[in-house]
Every structure is written in structure tokens, then in C-alpha cells.
Design a protein around this motif. Sequence first.
Motif, mmCIF file in Angstrom:
data_model
loop_
_atom_site.group_PDB
_atom_site.id
_atom_site.type_symbol
_atom_site.label_atom_id
_atom_site.label_comp_id
_atom_site.label_asym_id
_atom_site.label_seq_id
_atom_site.Cartn_x
_atom_site.Cartn_y
_atom_site.Cartn_z
ATOM 1 N N GLU A 145 14.618 48.445 58.989
ATOM 2 C CA GLU A 145 16.590 48.950 59.024
ATOM 3 C C GLU A 145 17.034 48.023 58.528
ATOM 4 O O GLU A 145 16.769 46.245 58.112
ATOM 5 N N PRO A 146 18.277 47.524 58.074
ATOM 6 C CA PRO A 146 19.323 46.734 57.914
ATOM 7 C C PRO A 146 19.573 46.299 59.010
ATOM 8 O O PRO A 146 19.317 46.324 60.345
ATOM 9 N N GLY A 147 20.196 44.991 58.747
ATOM 10 C CA GLY A 147 20.189 43.666 59.943
ATOM 11 C C GLY A 147 20.275 42.475 59.477
ATOM 12 O O GLY A 147 20.827 41.367 59.985
ATOM 13 N N LEU A 148 19.326 42.585 58.584
ATOM 14 C CA LEU A 148 18.815 41.511 58.137
ATOM 15 C C LEU A 148 19.405 40.627 57.301
ATOM 16 O O LEU A 148 20.088 41.441 56.646
ATOM 17 N N LYS A 149 19.491 38.903 57.494
ATOM 18 C CA LYS A 149 19.878 38.113 56.919
ATOM 19 C C LYS A 149 19.478 38.366 55.531
ATOM 20 O O LYS A 149 18.015 38.845 55.447
ATOM 21 N N GLY A 150 20.030 37.669 54.408
ATOM 22 C CA GLY A 150 19.130 37.917 52.890
ATOM 23 C C GLY A 150 17.768 37.362 52.127
ATOM 24 O O GLY A 150 16.353 37.816 52.383
ATOM 25 N N TYR A 184 20.663 45.894 49.254
ATOM 26 C CA TYR A 184 20.423 46.088 50.413
ATOM 27 C C TYR A 184 21.653 45.154 51.670
ATOM 28 O O TYR A 184 21.884 46.636 52.685
ATOM 29 N N LEU A 185 22.404 44.645 51.403
ATOM 30 C CA LEU A 185 23.239 43.752 52.065
ATOM 31 C C LEU A 185 24.414 44.808 52.107
ATOM 32 O O LEU A 185 25.755 45.338 52.597
ATOM 33 N N GLN A 186 24.539 44.949 50.632
ATOM 34 C CA GLN A 186 25.874 45.938 49.981
ATOM 35 C C GLN A 186 25.535 47.329 51.023
ATOM 36 O O GLN A 186 26.624 48.094 51.070
ATOM 37 N N MET A 187 24.761 48.087 51.093
ATOM 38 C CA MET A 187 24.274 48.978 50.980
ATOM 39 C C MET A 187 24.463 49.857 52.051
ATOM 40 O O MET A 187 24.490 50.988 52.931
#
Length: 244
Positions: A211-216, A172-175
Motif C-alpha cells: 500500500e502507499p505510504g512507505l518511505k522510498g 510509487y511515491l509520485q502516484m
Amino acid sequence: MTYALQWLLSLIFIIQMYVAMLVVGVLYFPYALIKRDGALAACHAYCAWVLFSLRILTGMKTEVRGTPPTHPVLIAAKHQSFLDILMIFNAVPRGRFIMKKELTYAPILGWFGLRIGCIPVDRGKRGAAITKMKADVKSGLLHPGQLIIYSQGTRVAPGVKAPYKAGTAALYLQMGQDCVPVATNVGVLWPKRGIMRKRGTAVVEFLPTIEPGLKGAAFMERLEREVETASDALMAEAGFKFPT
């Protein structure tokens, strides 16, 4: 319908399911060898046949709820049996899985899996596996589609609790793409092990996009809460009695 008859029909279904895998694999092999789209077409044809024959032979219906994504996205799903693999893949146009490495050695299934872009992971080497998985996903972005990961890393029977793995957060963080959680109740009707396929409605539900942008950590907490809550509701709907 008696238990014995349902069991016999389930056995017939399972046998023809594997025969169909061989037939579809042979028929589509030349097309799949030339183009990745041929492998995708083969896998979609196989999924459609299995879902159709499942309903005809065993009386088990399948239902997809929510909105399956059609754009490049990470799908983080609950995994209870082989059925949710078929239903999720059949619902999206260009799916590919993070799959355990051992499956690459399976006849037909392994070759077609690699051909559609599935990424094998050695689950016994956690740190190295995540590093390799991230590198393979990065190179695989040249073939955009829907990347499907089972966040608990394995099939989990209804009512059993299992941790969510860090690999989902790493992807999730990478993509930097949307993540679509998926809940299911298929294990109530098509168990992790055994012959019996029960009558009823097996459901996979595509939940609202994260959506993207959250901490792990925040991402994993939200993912687990939403998938587990929705899956519990679907299993209760299918008649599953939770341990007290």
C-alpha cells in the motif's frame, strides 16, 4: 522428446509468433487507430494466441497465480524474458509498460505500445530519464489502468543478481497508488536469448499489495525482498539449480 525435435518445434513457434504479430497488427489497425481500446484488444488477442500456440507447439504451459489487479495500480515485476511481458499484460485489463525507448522504433510492436499508453524511457540518461518518466506518467494518468515497470530495468537471467532501480520508488511515491509486486520463473523455460523453449510450467505470481505510504528506501527493500524470494521459489519449483 529429443532435444533436436524440441528445438525444431521451438523454432517453428518463434517464426509463427512473429507472423502472428504482423497478422494481428494489420487486422486490428483500423480499430486501434480509432480507439485506444482497439489497441488493447489487439494486444490481448496477440498475447492469448502466443500463449496458446506456445503450449500446443512446445508443451510449455503458463500459469498465473495470485490476484491480478483490475484497478489503477503500479505493477513492479521481475523480468526474465519476453514471456513474462505477455503473461502479465494478458492477466490485467488495461496494462501499459515503462519500456526502453528503442522499442518504439520496432515495427508494429512500437506503434501499438505507444497506442496503449506505454511510456518510453532512455535508459542511458538516468536522472533525466526519471524526470521525464514521472512527467509522462503524470500526464498519462488521464488513461487509468495498470502501469507495469520492470524494477531491474532489463531482463535478468535466472541465478543472476542485478540491482533494483530507483525509478520504481519514484513512481510509487509520485502516484500514491497501491503497488503489486510480481515474481516469475519464466526464464528457466524461455531463456533471455536462444531458440529453445522447454517443456514445463512458466509462472507469474501476483504478490500481496504494497500500500502507499512507505518511505522510498523501505518500499524498495520490501519490494526486492518479496519479489526475489518468491521468484527464487518459483524457479526452484521449475527445476532450476542455483549456483553454489
